[in-house]
Motif scaffolding. Structure first.
Motif, PDB file in Angstrom:
ATOM      1  N   LEU A  17       1.085  -1.112   0.132  1.00 24.19           N
ATOM      2  CA  LEU A  17       0.089   0.144   0.012  1.00 24.19           C
ATOM      3  C   LEU A  17       1.381   1.786   0.297  1.00 24.19           C
ATOM      4  CD1 LEU A  17      -3.151   1.310   0.325  1.00 24.19           C
ATOM      5  CD2 LEU A  17      -2.342   1.471   2.673  1.00 24.19           C
ATOM      6  N   LEU A  18       2.128   1.247   1.012  1.00 21.91           N
ATOM      7  CA  LEU A  18       2.871   2.409   0.787  1.00 21.91           C
ATOM      8  C   LEU A  18       3.266   2.881  -0.784  1.00 21.91           C
ATOM      9  CD1 LEU A  18       4.174   4.467   2.741  1.00 21.91           C
ATOM     10  CD2 LEU A  18       5.801   2.908   3.639  1.00 21.91           C
ATOM     11  N   ALA A  70      -0.738   7.707   5.090  1.00 16.06           N
ATOM     12  CA  ALA A  70       0.193   8.138   4.647  1.00 16.06           C
ATOM     13  C   ALA A  70       0.423   9.501   6.038  1.00 16.06           C
ATOM     14  CB  ALA A  70      -1.056   9.130   3.945  1.00 16.06           C
ATOM     15  N   GLU A  71      -0.526   9.384   6.812  1.00 23.16           N
ATOM     16  CA  GLU A  71       0.042   9.722   8.137  1.00 23.16           C
ATOM     17  C   GLU A  71       1.178   9.947   8.723  1.00 23.16           C
ATOM     18  OE1 GLU A  71      -1.572  13.112  11.069  1.00 23.16           O
ATOM     19  OE2 GLU A  71      -2.310  13.148   9.183  1.00 23.16           O
ATOM     20  N   GLU A  72       1.113   8.138   9.166  1.00 20.09           N
ATOM     21  CA  GLU A  72       1.965   7.872  10.142  1.00 20.09           C
ATOM     22  C   GLU A  72       3.267   7.596   9.344  1.00 20.09           C
ATOM     23  OE1 GLU A  72       1.837   3.187  10.733  1.00 20.09           O
ATOM     24  OE2 GLU A  72      -0.139   3.431  10.748  1.00 20.09           O
ATOM     25  N   THR A  73       3.191   7.991   8.126  1.00 21.29           N
ATOM     26  CA  THR A  73       4.766   7.885   7.393  1.00 21.29           C
ATOM     27  C   THR A  73       5.357   9.404   6.798  1.00 21.29           C
ATOM     28  OG1 THR A  73       3.370   8.204   5.110  1.00 21.29           O
ATOM     29  CG2 THR A  73       4.205   5.398   6.148  1.00 21.29           C
ATOM     30  N   GLY A  74       4.537  10.157   6.882  1.00 23.37           N
ATOM     31  CA  GLY A  74       4.834  11.428   6.584  1.00 23.37           C
ATOM     32  C   GLY A  74       4.198  12.038   5.312  1.00 23.37           C
ATOM     33  N   LEU A  75       4.089  10.718   4.640  1.00 27.34           N
ATOM     34  CA  LEU A  75       3.886  11.449   3.022  1.00 27.34           C
ATOM     35  C   LEU A  75       2.438  11.991   3.152  1.00 27.34           C
ATOM     36  CD1 LEU A  75       3.718   7.668   1.026  1.00 27.34           C
ATOM     37  CD2 LEU A  75       4.649  10.243   0.141  1.00 27.34           C
ATOM     38  N   ILE A  76       1.547  12.763   3.904  1.00 29.66           N
ATOM     39  CA  ILE A  76       0.365  13.369   4.259  1.00 29.66           C
ATOM     40  C   ILE A  76       0.897  14.618   3.618  1.00 29.66           C
ATOM     41  CG2 ILE A  76       0.357  13.902   6.497  1.00 29.66           C
ATOM     42  CD1 ILE A  76      -2.823  13.441   4.456  1.00 29.66           C
ATOM     43  N   VAL A  77       1.963  15.326   3.872  1.00 32.09           N
ATOM     44  CA  VAL A  77       2.917  16.064   3.483  1.00 32.09           C
ATOM     45  C   VAL A  77       2.708  16.469   2.140  1.00 32.09           C
ATOM     46  CG1 VAL A  77       4.601  17.580   4.559  1.00 32.09           C
ATOM     47  CG2 VAL A  77       3.782  16.735   5.870  1.00 32.09           C
ATOM     48  N   PRO A  78       2.775  16.277   1.533  1.00 36.38           N
ATOM     49  CA  PRO A  78       3.397  16.160  -0.102  1.00 36.38           C
ATOM     50  C   PRO A  78       1.850  16.295  -0.324  1.00 36.38           C
ATOM     51  CG  PRO A  78       4.350  14.273   0.728  1.00 36.38           C
ATOM     52  CD  PRO A  78       4.230  14.831   1.611  1.00 36.38           C
ATOM     53  N   LEU A  79       1.551  14.779   0.219  1.00 38.38           N
ATOM     54  CA  LEU A  79      -0.057  14.463  -0.343  1.00 38.38           C
ATOM     55  C   LEU A  79      -1.025  16.412  -0.035  1.00 38.38           C
ATOM     56  CD1 LEU A  79      -2.256  12.798  -1.944  1.00 38.38           C
ATOM     57  CD2 LEU A  79      -1.850  11.926   0.188  1.00 38.38           C
ATOM     58  N   GLY A  80      -0.776  16.209   1.166  1.00 34.67           N
ATOM     59  CA  GLY A  80      -1.645  17.361   1.677  1.00 34.67           C
ATOM     60  C   GLY A  80      -1.252  18.922   1.132  1.00 34.67           C
ATOM     61  N   VAL A 103     -14.015  27.311  -0.288  1.00 36.06           N
ATOM     62  CA  VAL A 103     -13.355  25.722   0.233  1.00 36.06           C
ATOM     63  C   VAL A 103     -12.795  25.394   1.057  1.00 36.06           C
ATOM     64  CG1 VAL A 103     -13.221  25.466  -2.238  1.00 36.06           C
ATOM     65  CG2 VAL A 103     -11.272  25.664  -1.480  1.00 36.06           C
ATOM     66  N   SER A 104     -13.921  23.962   1.645  1.00 39.52           N
ATOM     67  CA  SER A 104     -12.455  23.705   2.994  1.00 39.52           C
ATOM     68  C   SER A 104     -12.086  22.364   2.602  1.00 39.52           C
ATOM     69  CB  SER A 104     -14.075  23.176   3.785  1.00 39.52           C
ATOM     70  OG  SER A 104     -14.660  24.780   4.008  1.00 39.52           O
ATOM     71  N   ILE A 105     -10.625  22.723   3.642  1.00 42.41           N
ATOM     72  CA  ILE A 105      -9.651  21.733   3.749  1.00 42.41           C
ATOM     73  C   ILE A 105      -9.703  21.031   4.606  1.00 42.41           C
ATOM     74  CG2 ILE A 105      -8.468  21.818   1.460  1.00 42.41           C
ATOM     75  CD1 ILE A 105      -6.318  22.591   3.471  1.00 42.41           C
ATOM     76  N   ASN A 106      -9.187  19.670   4.193  1.00 41.43           N
ATOM     77  CA  ASN A 106      -9.120  18.983   5.374  1.00 41.43           C
ATOM     78  C   ASN A 106      -7.265  19.400   5.808  1.00 41.43           C
ATOM     79  OD1 ASN A 106     -11.345  17.688   6.779  1.00 41.43           O
ATOM     80  ND2 ASN A 106     -11.153  17.209   4.941  1.00 41.43           N
ATOM     81  N   LEU A 107      -6.537  19.804   7.388  1.00 41.13           N
ATOM     82  CA  LEU A 107      -5.894  19.327   7.645  1.00 41.13           C
ATOM     83  C   LEU A 107      -5.098  19.040   8.605  1.00 41.13           C
ATOM     84  CD1 LEU A 107      -3.430  21.463   5.951  1.00 41.13           C
ATOM     85  CD2 LEU A 107      -3.086  23.198   9.322  1.00 41.13           C
ATOM     86  N   SER A 108      -4.187  17.658   8.460  1.00 40.05           N
ATOM     87  CA  SER A 108      -3.592  17.267   9.188  1.00 40.05           C
ATOM     88  C   SER A 108      -2.868  17.428  10.330  1.00 40.05           C
ATOM     89  CB  SER A 108      -3.522  15.695   8.205  1.00 40.05           C
ATOM     90  OG  SER A 108      -2.233  15.641   8.516  1.00 40.05           O
ATOM     91  N   SER A 109      -3.122  16.146  11.909  1.00 44.92           N
ATOM     92  CA  SER A 109      -1.829  16.392  12.303  1.00 44.92           C
ATOM     93  C   SER A 109      -0.291  17.125  11.600  1.00 44.92           C
ATOM     94  CB  SER A 109      -1.629  15.205  14.079  1.00 44.92           C
ATOM     95  OG  SER A 109      -0.676  15.366  13.844  1.00 44.92           O
ATOM     96  N   GLN A 110       0.532  15.914  10.910  1.00 47.75           N
ATOM     97  CA  GLN A 110       1.598  15.544  10.494  1.00 47.75           C
ATOM     98  C   GLN A 110       1.643  17.344   9.993  1.00 47.75           C
ATOM     99  OE1 GLN A 110       4.622  14.344  11.080  1.00 47.75           O
ATOM    100  NE2 GLN A 110       3.019  12.843  11.788  1.00 47.75           N
TER     101      GLN A 110
END
Ligand code: C2E
Ligand code: CA
Ligand code: CA
Length: 264
Positions: A17-18, A70-80, A103-110
Motif C-alpha cells: 500500500l505504501l 499517509a499520516e504515519e509515514t509523513g506522505l500526508i505532507v506532500p499529499l496535503g 472551499v474547506s480543506i482538512n489539515l492533518s496533524s503532520q
C-alpha cells in the motif's frame, strides 16, 4: 501459525500500500471530490474538498484506508500540499464562472507540524488569486488538542493571513470549553455521531441543541455534518444550526458535477 501468517500478510499489505501510495502521488491518481454545504435559503455556502484515490488495479480506495498510513509515514505532507493547492485552484475556477464558493480543506496533524505550512497556505491562496477568507481550514478537535500550544501558534499565523478555521468532529475529542472562547476559530462542525440519532434519540437531541446554542453564543458558525434525512434537517434548523452538510443534499461529487449541483 495462522496468527503469524496473518500478521505477515498485514505487514506485506502495508508495504504494498505504501509503495502504491508513493507511486500514486507521482502519477496523478488522486482527485478531489467536493461536498456541498448548504446555508439558509438553500444557498450553497461552501464545499468541503475530500480526497479520492483511484487506483489503476484496485479501483477506488476510500480515505479511511490510506490517510492513516499517509499520516504515519509523513506522505500526508506532500499529499496535503497537493490538496491545498488543488482546492484553491478549484475555487478560483468556480469564481471565474461566477460562483462564489469558499472551499474547506482538512489539515492533518503532520501538516500542522510542517514548518512550511504557513507559506504553503499563503502561496496557494495568492497564486490562485483567492481572497484568504475563501479558504477554510478544518482541523479535528483531537488533532488540535494533541499539541495545543504549538498548534495555536500555527493557527494564529494562518488566521492573520485571513483564512478561516473550523473545528472538525466536534464533540469527539477533549477540548476544554474554556479554550473555545479564546481559540482563533470561526466555526465548529458537529460530528456525525451526534446527528445519527436525531431527532428521536433524546440524548443526541439534547447535545445537538446544546452544542448549537453554545456555538452561537460564542459567535461561531455551526455546521452539522452527516445529515441524511429531512427529519434531521428540520430538527437542526429548528435549534438554529444554519449550515448543513450531508447525503440529504449531496454526497461528495467531482468538481464538474458541483457546478451543475449549484444550478439545480
Ligand atoms: P471528515 O473530514 O469528517 O469528512 C466527512 C466524511 O463524512 C466524508 O468521508 C464524507 O463523505 C462523509 N459524509 C458526509 N456526509 C455524510 C452522510 O450524510 N452520511 C455518511 N454516512 N457519511 C457522510 P470521506 O470522504 O470518506 O472522508 C473520510 C475522512 O478522511 C475525512 O473525514 C477526513 O478525516 C479524511 N480526509 C478526506 N480527505 C482528506 C484530505 O484531503 N486530507 C486529510 N488530512 N484528511 C482527509
Ligand atoms: Ca472535515
Ligand atoms: Ca468531520
Amino acid at each position: 501459525a495462522f496468527y503469524t501468517s496473518s500478521l505477515h500478510q498485514k505487514a506485506l499489505d502495508r508495504i504494498t500500500l505504501l509503495h502504491s501510495l508513493r507511486h500514486a502521488l507521482e502519477t496523478d491518481q488522486f482527485e478531489l471530490y467536493y461536498q456541498p454545504q448548504i446555508g439558509p435559503g438553500n444557498a450553497v455556502v461552501g464545499a468541503e474538498a475530500l480526497l479520492r484515490w483511484k487506483h489503476p488495479d484496485l479501483g477506488f480506495i476510500p480515505p479511511a484506508n490510506f490517510i492513516p498510513l499517509a499520516e504515519e509515514t509523513g506522505l500526508i505532507v506532500p499529499l496535503g500540499r497537493w490538496v491545498l493547492y488543488q482546492a484553491c485552484h478549484q475555487s478560483r475556477e468556480w469564481r471565474n464562472l461566477g460562483l462564489d464558493i469558499p472551499v474547506s480543506i482538512n489539515l492533518s496533524s503532520q501538516q500542522m507540524k510542517d514548518k512550511s505550512i504557513l507559506s504553503l497556505v499563503e502561496n496557494s491562496v495568492r497564486k490562485n488569486g483567492l481572497a484568504p477568507e475563501n479558504l477554510h481550514i478544518e482541523i479535528t478537535e483531537s488533532t488540535l488538542m494533541e499539541n495545543l500550544d504549538k498548534n495555536l501558534v500555527v493557527l494564529r499565523s494562518i488566521r492573520e493571513l485571513g483564512c478561516l478555521f473550523s473545528i472538525d468532529d466536534f464533540g469527539t475529542g477533549y477540548s476544554s470549553l474554556s479554550y473555545l472562547k479564546t481559540l482563533p476559530i470561526n466555526a465548529i462542525k458537529i460530528d456525525r455521531s451526534f446527528i445519527d440519532g436525531l431527532p428521536g434519540d433524546q440524548q443526541d437531541a439534547a447535545l445537538g441543541r446544546a452544542i448549537t446554542a453554545m456555538a452561537r453564543g460564542l459567535n461561531l458558525q455551526v455546521v452539522a455534518e452527516g445529515v441524511e434525512t429531512e427529519d434531521q434537517l428540520r430538527f437542526l434548523t429548528s435549534v438554529g444550526c444554519s449550515i448543513i452538510q450531508g447525503y440529504y443534499y449531496s454526497k461528495p461529487i467531482p468538481a464538474r458535477d458541483f457546478i451543475e449541483f449549484t444550478r439545480k
